[in-house]
Design an enzyme around this catalytic site. Structure first.
Site, PDB file in Angstrom:
ATOM      1  N   LYS A  27      22.622  59.081  32.223  1.00  0.00           N
ATOM      2  CA  LYS A  27      21.804  59.656  33.554  1.00  0.00           C
ATOM      3  C   LYS A  27      20.647  58.942  33.349  1.00  0.00           C
ATOM      4  O   LYS A  27      19.956  58.309  32.370  1.00  0.00           O
ATOM      5  CB  LYS A  27      21.379  61.167  32.937  1.00  0.00           C
ATOM      6  CG  LYS A  27      20.482  61.710  34.159  1.00  0.00           C
ATOM      7  CD  LYS A  27      20.299  63.255  33.919  1.00  0.00           C
ATOM      8  CE  LYS A  27      19.351  63.888  34.778  1.00  0.00           C
ATOM      9  NZ  LYS A  27      19.792  63.698  36.118  1.00  0.00           N
ATOM     10  N   HIS A  32      21.096  66.158  28.731  1.00  0.00           N
ATOM     11  CA  HIS A  32      22.269  65.594  29.630  1.00  0.00           C
ATOM     12  C   HIS A  32      23.040  64.456  28.806  1.00  0.00           C
ATOM     13  O   HIS A  32      22.648  63.857  27.817  1.00  0.00           O
ATOM     14  CB  HIS A  32      21.682  65.073  30.799  1.00  0.00           C
ATOM     15  CG  HIS A  32      21.347  66.072  31.902  1.00  0.00           C
ATOM     16  ND1 HIS A  32      19.909  66.681  31.974  1.00  0.00           N
ATOM     17  CD2 HIS A  32      21.842  66.256  33.047  1.00  0.00           C
ATOM     18  CE1 HIS A  32      20.023  67.771  32.876  1.00  0.00           C
ATOM     19  NE2 HIS A  32      20.998  67.364  33.538  1.00  0.00           N
TER      20      HIS A  32
HETATM   21  N1  LIG Z   1      22.212  67.880  42.401  1.00  0.00           N
HETATM   22  C1  LIG Z   1      23.144  68.134  41.742  1.00  0.00           C
HETATM   23  O1  LIG Z   1      23.679  69.383  41.753  1.00  0.00           O
HETATM   24  C2  LIG Z   1      23.601  67.083  40.783  1.00  0.00           C
HETATM   25  C3  LIG Z   1      22.758  65.759  40.662  1.00  0.00           C
HETATM   26  N2  LIG Z   1      23.284  64.680  40.132  1.00  0.00           N
HETATM   27  C4  LIG Z   1      22.937  63.603  40.401  1.00  0.00           C
HETATM   28  O2  LIG Z   1      23.594  62.759  41.159  1.00  0.00           O
HETATM   29  C5  LIG Z   1      23.239  61.329  41.045  1.00  0.00           C
HETATM   30  C6  LIG Z   1      24.396  60.605  40.573  1.00  0.00           C
HETATM   31  O3  LIG Z   1      25.198  61.071  39.558  1.00  0.00           O
HETATM   32  P1  LIG Z   1      26.409  60.538  38.779  1.00  0.00           P
HETATM   33  O4  LIG Z   1      27.389  60.739  39.711  1.00  0.00           O
HETATM   34  O5  LIG Z   1      26.365  61.114  37.440  1.00  0.00           O
HETATM   35  O6  LIG Z   1      25.896  58.924  38.733  1.00  0.00           O
HETATM   36  P2  LIG Z   1      27.237  57.534  38.762  1.00  0.00           P
HETATM   37  O7  LIG Z   1      26.335  56.443  38.263  1.00  0.00           O
HETATM   38  O8  LIG Z   1      28.590  58.217  38.289  1.00  0.00           O
HETATM   39  O9  LIG Z   1      27.542  57.539  40.582  1.00  0.00           O
HETATM   40  C7  LIG Z   1      26.356  56.692  41.336  1.00  0.00           C
HETATM   41  C8  LIG Z   1      27.336  55.979  42.094  1.00  0.00           C
HETATM   42  O10 LIG Z   1      26.672  55.500  43.398  1.00  0.00           O
HETATM   43  C9  LIG Z   1      26.911  53.978  43.261  1.00  0.00           C
HETATM   44  N3  LIG Z   1      25.725  53.488  44.144  1.00  0.00           N
HETATM   45  C10 LIG Z   1      24.542  52.764  44.071  1.00  0.00           C
HETATM   46  N4  LIG Z   1      24.072  52.463  45.032  1.00  0.00           N
HETATM   47  C11 LIG Z   1      24.709  52.798  46.203  1.00  0.00           C
HETATM   48  C12 LIG Z   1      24.500  52.840  47.388  1.00  0.00           C
HETATM   49  N5  LIG Z   1      23.320  52.158  47.786  1.00  0.00           N
HETATM   50  N6  LIG Z   1      25.269  53.368  48.440  1.00  0.00           N
HETATM   51  C13 LIG Z   1      26.498  53.864  47.846  1.00  0.00           C
HETATM   52  N7  LIG Z   1      26.861  54.154  46.269  1.00  0.00           N
HETATM   53  C14 LIG Z   1      25.912  53.474  45.604  1.00  0.00           C
HETATM   54  C15 LIG Z   1      26.814  53.685  42.013  1.00  0.00           C
HETATM   55  O11 LIG Z   1      27.449  52.280  42.005  1.00  0.00           O
HETATM   56  P3  LIG Z   1      26.740  51.380  40.889  1.00  0.00           P
HETATM   57  O12 LIG Z   1      27.165  51.937  39.477  1.00  0.00           O
HETATM   58  O13 LIG Z   1      27.532  49.770  41.059  1.00  0.00           O
HETATM   59  O14 LIG Z   1      25.377  51.307  41.062  1.00  0.00           O
HETATM   60  C16 LIG Z   1      27.767  54.651  41.494  1.00  0.00           C
HETATM   61  O15 LIG Z   1      29.362  54.325  41.561  1.00  0.00           O
HETATM   62  C17 LIG Z   1      22.336  61.127  39.874  1.00  0.00           C
HETATM   63  O16 LIG Z   1      20.903  61.109  40.524  1.00  0.00           O
HETATM   64  C18 LIG Z   1      22.226  62.867  39.260  1.00  0.00           C
HETATM   65  O17 LIG Z   1      21.218  63.139  38.581  1.00  0.00           O
HETATM   66  C19 LIG Z   1      24.277  64.565  39.322  1.00  0.00           C
HETATM   67  C20 LIG Z   1      24.946  66.129  39.067  1.00  0.00           C
HETATM   68  C21 LIG Z   1      24.628  67.188  39.902  1.00  0.00           C
HETATM   69  O1  LIG Z   2      22.813  63.709  36.457  1.00  0.00           O
HETATM   70  C1  LIG Z   2      23.250  64.782  35.938  1.00  0.00           C
HETATM   71  O2  LIG Z   2      24.483  64.760  35.524  1.00  0.00           O
HETATM   72  C2  LIG Z   2      22.828  65.915  36.643  1.00  0.00           C
HETATM   73  N1  LIG Z   2      21.653  65.616  37.469  1.00  0.00           N
HETATM   74  C3  LIG Z   2      20.923  66.981  38.032  1.00  0.00           C
HETATM   75  C4  LIG Z   2      19.539  66.875  37.566  1.00  0.00           C
HETATM   76  O3  LIG Z   2      18.962  66.045  37.443  1.00  0.00           O
HETATM   77  O4  LIG Z   2      19.198  68.059  37.398  1.00  0.00           O
HETATM   78  C5  LIG Z   2      21.711  68.046  38.149  1.00  0.00           C
HETATM   79  C6  LIG Z   2      22.502  68.356  36.808  1.00  0.00           C
HETATM   80  O5  LIG Z   2      21.489  68.654  35.753  1.00  0.00           O
HETATM   81  C7  LIG Z   2      23.164  67.256  36.355  1.00  0.00           C
END
Ligand SMILES: NC(=O)C1=CN([C@@H]2O[C@H](COP(=O)(O)OP(=O)(O)OC[C@H]3O[C@@H](n4cnc5c(N)ncnc54)[C@H](OP(=O)(O)O)[C@@H]3O)[C@@H](O)[C@H]2O)C=CC1
Ligand SMILES: O=C(O)C1=N[C@H](C(=O)O)C[C@H](O)C1
Length: 221
Positions: free
Chosen positions: A134, A130
């Site tokens: 992350k 990744h």
């Molecule tokens: N299930 C799936 O298919 C996928 C899952 N993911 C998961 O999604 C999550 C987010 O990933 P990603 O978008 O890359 O992360 P980012 O860090 O880009 O985005 C997370 C956002 O959430 C904000 N945030 C933090 N706390 C809160 C809160 N209490 N309420 C609202 N917003 C908040 C953060 O702000 P700040 O930076 O200020 O903390 C940030 O802007 C990760 O856990 C990742 O593993 C990602 C891709 C696919």
């Molecule tokens: O953090 C990510 O980017 C992703 N998180 C998810 C995971 O932890 O499996 C899904 C995907 O791999 C992208």
């Protein structure tokens, strides 16, 4: 119209989800919660039927509990947290929680094929790769793949190796080995739009699930 709010709306995933919801004819984006936008989940909950959470491992559970307490369905994509407390909260709520460690159809198929292969091959290891921003390790997808493989084979969970590098989005390889042969099953995410059809599907289906929390996009396919 399904009224949808997004938690983590300014993040990599959350901003992509906002675009996808805005582009869906049967949905209305009613709220965007994110520290960067100066908005909290509490402020956007009132107008929403479904919250989509892509935040952080340490905020996903409190956010989901807040949704369930408010009677708002929650679709959780955030990985790296324990969903167990959602069982009791779901039982006490009129709303449902749905969690998928990976919303990309290719990743769901990779997990299914890996579980099938684990029944027939002696050993396996998982490598997940990744981007270096992350926060959680191992990835939610790798943890779920290992669980599904162990359940299918009746054996141990395969070891997981994690790689974090700039330039990557999300990739996973499952390598299985047996006498004189190996089998590699690999999925590559090159753009976060790959997750959007799965997220929108979950938003459409979360109100009708009959067991909450429900885990895995495969239930809707
Ligand atoms: N299930 C799936 O298919 C996928 C899952 N993911 C998961 O999604 C999550 C987010 O990933 P990603 O978008 O890359 O992360 P980012 O860090 O880009 O985005 C997370 C956002 O959430 C904000 N945030 C933090 N706390 C809160 C809160 N209490 N309420 C609202 N917003 C908040 C953060 O702000 P700040 O930076 O200020 O903390 C940030 O802007 C990760 O856990 C990742 O593993 C990602 C891709 C696919
Ligand atoms: O953090 C990510 O980017 C992703 N998180 C998810 C995971 O932890 O499996 C899904 C995907 O791999 C992208």
């Amino acid at each position: 119209m399904i009224r949808v709010a997004v938690a983590g709306a300014a993040g990599r995933m959350g901003s992509t989800v906002c675009d996808a919801v805005n582009g869906a004819e049967d949905m209305e984006l009613t709220g965007r919660a994110d520290p960067a936008l100066g908005t909290t989940l509490a402020e956007v909950l009132g107008d929403a039927e479904v919250v989509v959470d892509f935040t952080r491992p340490d905020t996903a559970l409190p956010n989901a509990l807040q949704c369930l307490e408010a009677g708002v369905h929650v679709v959780i994509g955030t990985t790296g947290f324990d969903i167990e407390p959602l069982r009791e909260a779901s039982a006490a709520s009129t709303a449902n929680a749905f969690y998928a460690p990976n919303f990309a159809i290719g990743a769901v198929l990779m997990m299914r094929f890996a579980a099938e292969a684990a029944k027939h091959m002696a050993k396996a290891e998982i490598i997940e790769l990744h981007h270096d921003r992350k926060l959680d390790k191992p990835s939610g997808t790798a943890a779920r793949t290992a669980e599904l493989m162990a359940a299918a084979s009746g054996g141990e969970q395969p070891p997981i190796h994690s790689v974090r590098l700039p330039g990557m989005v999300a990739n996973q390889e499952v390598i299985l080995g047996d006498l004189g042969q190996t089998l590699t099953i690999r999925h590559d995410t090159i753009d976060r739009v790959s997750f959007m059809p799965g997220v929108l599907l979950a938003v459409r289906r979360v109100a009708a699930i009959d067991s909450s929390p429900l885990v895995g996009l495969e239930h809707f396919l």
